[in-house]
Design a protein around this motif. Sequence first.
Motif, PDB file in Angstrom:
ATOM      1  N   GLN A   1      49.848 -36.667  19.355  1.00  0.00           N
ATOM      2  CA  GLN A   1      50.204 -38.038  18.984  1.00  0.00           C
ATOM      3  C   GLN A   1      51.320 -38.579  19.885  1.00  0.00           C
ATOM      4  O   GLN A   1      51.312 -39.761  20.270  1.00  0.00           O
ATOM      5  CB  GLN A   1      50.620 -38.076  17.517  1.00  0.00           C
ATOM      6  CG  GLN A   1      49.475 -37.793  16.553  1.00  0.00           C
ATOM      7  CD  GLN A   1      49.943 -37.606  15.125  1.00  0.00           C
ATOM      8  OE1 GLN A   1      51.118 -37.786  14.805  1.00  0.00           O
ATOM      9  NE2 GLN A   1      49.028 -37.214  14.246  1.00  0.00           N
TER      10      GLN A   1
ATOM     11  N   PHE B   1      50.678 -33.175  16.264  1.00  0.00           N
ATOM     12  CA  PHE B   1      51.763 -34.147  16.408  1.00  0.00           C
ATOM     13  C   PHE B   1      52.134 -34.320  17.887  1.00  0.00           C
ATOM     14  O   PHE B   1      52.424 -35.438  18.338  1.00  0.00           O
ATOM     15  CB  PHE B   1      52.973 -33.687  15.599  1.00  0.00           C
ATOM     16  CG  PHE B   1      54.227 -34.470  15.849  1.00  0.00           C
ATOM     17  CD1 PHE B   1      54.339 -35.786  15.440  1.00  0.00           C
ATOM     18  CD2 PHE B   1      55.295 -33.895  16.531  1.00  0.00           C
ATOM     19  CE1 PHE B   1      55.506 -36.519  15.683  1.00  0.00           C
ATOM     20  CE2 PHE B   1      56.455 -34.608  16.775  1.00  0.00           C
ATOM     21  CZ  PHE B   1      56.555 -35.924  16.358  1.00  0.00           C
TER      22      PHE B   1
ATOM     23  N   ARG C   1      61.248 -33.414  13.673  1.00  0.00           N
ATOM     24  CA  ARG C   1      60.035 -32.723  13.219  1.00  0.00           C
ATOM     25  C   ARG C   1      60.091 -31.237  13.574  1.00  0.00           C
ATOM     26  O   ARG C   1      59.661 -30.385  12.785  1.00  0.00           O
ATOM     27  CB  ARG C   1      58.821 -33.383  13.865  1.00  0.00           C
ATOM     28  CG  ARG C   1      57.470 -32.774  13.507  1.00  0.00           C
ATOM     29  CD  ARG C   1      57.063 -33.093  12.082  1.00  0.00           C
ATOM     30  NE  ARG C   1      55.773 -32.505  11.771  1.00  0.00           N
ATOM     31  CZ  ARG C   1      54.602 -33.161  11.890  1.00  0.00           C
ATOM     32  NH1 ARG C   1      54.589 -34.412  12.304  1.00  0.00           N
ATOM     33  NH2 ARG C   1      53.465 -32.559  11.575  1.00  0.00           N
TER      34      ARG C   1
END
Length: 395
Positions: free
Chosen positions: A382, A379, A361
């Motif tokens: 997360q 993210f 990512r």
Amino acid sequence: MKSLIIGSFSNKVSCYSSPLPDSSSSRIPTGCYHVSLRTSKSNRVIQSQSSLVRRNIDRLDKTLLLYRKRSTKHVASAVSEQPTEPDASSPQNFLPNAIDAFYRFSRPHTVIGTALSIVSVSLLAVQKLSDFSLLFFIGVLEAIVAAFFMNIYIVGLNQLSDIEIDKVNKPYLPLASGEYSVQTGIIIVSSFAVLSFWLGWIVGSWPLFWALFISFLLGTAYSINIPMLRWKRFALVAAMCIVAVRAIIVQVAFYLHIQTFVYGRLAVFPKPVIFATGFMSFFSVVIALFKDIPDIVGDKIFGIQSFTVRMGQKRVFWICILLLEIAYGVAILVGASSHFLWSRYITILGHAILGLVLWGRAKSTDLENKSAITSFYMFIWQLFYAEYLLIPLVR
């Protein structure tokens, strides 16, 4: 009579007109009459004709007026039957709008992180199945609710102190957008601080109370704009505040709340608690550094000397990635040392997958795009949630 009327055409001519029923500016001639001054007899004839015409005109005007009134009623009725757009300020829409505003004000990603961390760390105190008692679930719930109240105080105070900055960096927040007044923000923040301390006091758990109290002190010092405080202006001190709360207080205090207050056991710190504290120290540093990357514009304008302002977005971004990859590497080594085969496999595989996903990512993120950077920041949160799912499995 006909010859008299015709003969009078050379004299004065008068015409009348009446407005159309659907237009006030258009007129249509409806008739003319002629006046002759030759003889009194002819005058009487013309006067009688003129009276007749006037009566006809009056009747026509009355008819047109009645028609116009009826048309107006029909139009008004038709308009009133058309569907209208719902008013955003109407009572039925107030509640959804209020919920949405409070949702944004509460910074839900921090609330979720707090709740998950408390549940995860509480599970580290569980030693056998019988530990899953009603007292355990009540103790966890008390900790979550009290921490939730304190979380609202901390993020709310930060927004109250950063209204002008948030108008640049986060204009969607209720205080920055004007949905909440400053007075409303103060009431919310004060109320939740009082509720947090009240619940911590009546529960009677000293680890829980001290967790709330230290979080209150550090959260206040981090944000409030008074002399010697507002520590967020100083990059290193700001990072230390976040590490202290997210990495140390959450892991140690809430573990002790279950271990000593709920179960009444001795305050011992097993390997999983030490691992959780160390790993989350890395993660908290990353959150402290990365949260400022999307906010570089507003921080520059208002003189917030974050690491991003000093070092640049790209350098801080890759420092964060490096720190997280180091943390995942250490977690894999810790998992490999476990005496439980199931814990070893889950810990190694889980952290290896998270590390690979993070790297992929990061390589595909456009650092020139603020939306992409903000998305990557969420993210990271997360990944933060995912780690708290793995921590109870470290044995």
